[in-house]
Scaffold this active site. Structure first.
Site, PDB file in Angstrom:
ATOM      1  N   SER A 133      25.255  29.702 -54.256  1.00  0.00           N
ATOM      2  CA  SER A 133      24.426  30.628 -54.645  1.00  0.00           C
ATOM      3  C   SER A 133      23.112  30.071 -54.909  1.00  0.00           C
ATOM      4  CB  SER A 133      25.061  31.557 -55.501  1.00  0.00           C
ATOM      5  OG  SER A 133      25.611  30.746 -56.615  1.00  0.00           O
ATOM      6  N   LYS A 181      34.598  23.156 -53.646  1.00  0.00           N
ATOM      7  CA  LYS A 181      35.128  24.619 -53.162  1.00  0.00           C
ATOM      8  C   LYS A 181      34.735  24.934 -51.721  1.00  0.00           C
ATOM      9  CE  LYS A 181      33.097  28.680 -54.563  1.00  0.00           C
ATOM     10  NZ  LYS A 181      32.649  29.123 -53.488  1.00  0.00           N
ATOM     11  N   GLU A 205      36.774  36.745 -54.057  1.00  0.00           N
ATOM     12  CA  GLU A 205      35.585  37.793 -54.289  1.00  0.00           C
ATOM     13  C   GLU A 205      35.341  39.062 -53.346  1.00  0.00           C
ATOM     14  OE1 GLU A 205      31.979  35.530 -53.329  1.00  0.00           O
ATOM     15  OE2 GLU A 205      30.680  37.170 -53.417  1.00  0.00           O
TER      16      GLU A 205
HETATM   17  O1  KIV Z   1      28.159  30.197 -54.837  1.00  0.00           O
HETATM   18  C1  KIV Z   1      28.300  30.989 -55.549  1.00  0.00           C
HETATM   19  O2  KIV Z   1      28.060  31.377 -56.778  1.00  0.00           O
HETATM   20  C2  KIV Z   1      30.024  31.287 -55.642  1.00  0.00           C
HETATM   21  C3  KIV Z   1      30.378  32.254 -56.533  1.00  0.00           C
HETATM   22  C4  KIV Z   1      29.981  33.648 -56.260  1.00  0.00           C
HETATM   23  C5  KIV Z   1      32.075  32.287 -56.508  1.00  0.00           C
HETATM   24  O3  KIV Z   1      30.788  31.117 -54.511  1.00  0.00           O
END
Ligand code: KIV
Length: 299
Positions: free
Chosen positions: A62, A129, A198
């Site tokens: 993000s 992640k 999500e």
């Molecule tokens: O990149 C991000 O901020 C995310 C969150 C929304 C879980 O993957």
């Protein structure tokens, strides 16, 4: 760091530095407190999150949208992510630092995936992640084999925005909900230590949470997950875009910041800033010496 956590919400004993096994063991069904994760992208943000007592700091992709000004998350690179992971890690938070693998960094081959993840770990991430279900299993297994812990991410996966036809709530139909549960079980079986859910209905998030023995961390997934995550700028109101339904704003820092800077603009233009106390001064002897050269500062 992390000393400002209010005692009344601290039930689960926290280690001085949060680790992957500690997070892995935090199922609410086993009487753990819900996990708290926020995104952060730089050292001051990491310090704020850590002082607030979060369990995990996600250096999310993000970054692309909330910091770098892109329209979606697809433009950030491993180098961009490593740069910001390093900034967060330099704050030495006690929270677990999660590095988000950007689009195309784990799609081509297992070798490339491991190499890219290693770049985030070398920058200071304790785990990575990645988005996607069963089609990512080979990559997840390769990472786990390389001793890199993996957090999964299912449901509305922003890196699939074109395939999904936009940012849309997922698993609204029973078949898709069952597929999501199967994906989550496969991810947990492959070694993911936690799974972000999500943009899915809360009933589906509950089914997933009940079906896996690793914690689920929700964003737009209702209250039945083992934890919650929000984006830093959404939580603190640093954006003036209309927030998604699932965002709760805990502050309005954009408005507060604009007001503060407007005061600065007024003060400079009216010469109210800087004042005597905000300036450095010569001592009397040096001022006198300068005056001998006809260059005495006028006070
Ligand atoms: O990149 C991000 O901020 C995310 C969150 C929304 C879980 O993957």
């Amino acid at each position: 760091m992390g000393t400002a956590r209010p005692a009344e919400v601290t039930r689960t004993a926290r280690p001085a530095r949060i680790t992957v096994p500690w997070v892995r063991a935090r199922k609410v069904s086993d009487h753990a407190d819900p996990l708290v994760m926020v995104t952060a992208y730089d050292a001051p943000g990491a310090r704020i999150a850590d002082d607030a007592g979060v369990d995990m700091i996600l250096v999310g992709d993000s970054l692309a949208m909330v910091v770098l000004g892109y329209e979606d998350t697809l433009s950030v690179t491993v180098e961009d992510m490593a740069h910001h992971v390093a900034a967060v890690a330099r704050a030495k938070p006690s929270a677990l630092v999660v590095g988000d693998l950007p689009w195309m960094s784990y799609h081509v081959s297992t070798e490339e995936t491991v190499r890219n993840a290693a770049q985030l770990v070398r920058a200071g991430a304790q785990c990575v992640k990645l988005e996607g279900g069963r089609k990512r299993l080979a990559m997840i297994e390769a990472l786990v084999d390389a001793e890199i812990p993996v957090m999964g991410h299912l449901g509305l996966t922003p890196q699939s925005m074109h395939a999904m036809g936009g940012f849309r709530v997922q698993a609204k139909e029973s078949e898709a909900a069952l597929a999501l549960v199967a994906d989550a079980k496969a991810l947990a079986h492959a070694g993911c230590f936690a799974i972000v859910l999500e943009g899915v209905p809360d009933e589906v998030a509950r089914m997933v949470t009940d079906a896996v023995d690793v914690p689920t961390i929700g964003i737009g997934a209702g209250p039945h997950c083992d934890g919650q995550v929000l984006v830093y700028h959404d939580l603190l109101g640093l954006e003036d875009r209309t927030p998604a339904k699932f965002v709760r704003r805990y502050a309005d820092l954009k408005a507060a910041s604009v007001a503060a800077m407007s005061d600065f603009v007024v003060d400079v233009r009216s010469r109210a800033f800087p004042d005597h106390t905000e300036s450095y001064h010569l001592n009397a002897e040096q001022a006198e010496a300068l005056s001998l050269y006809g260059a005495a500062p006028v006070d």
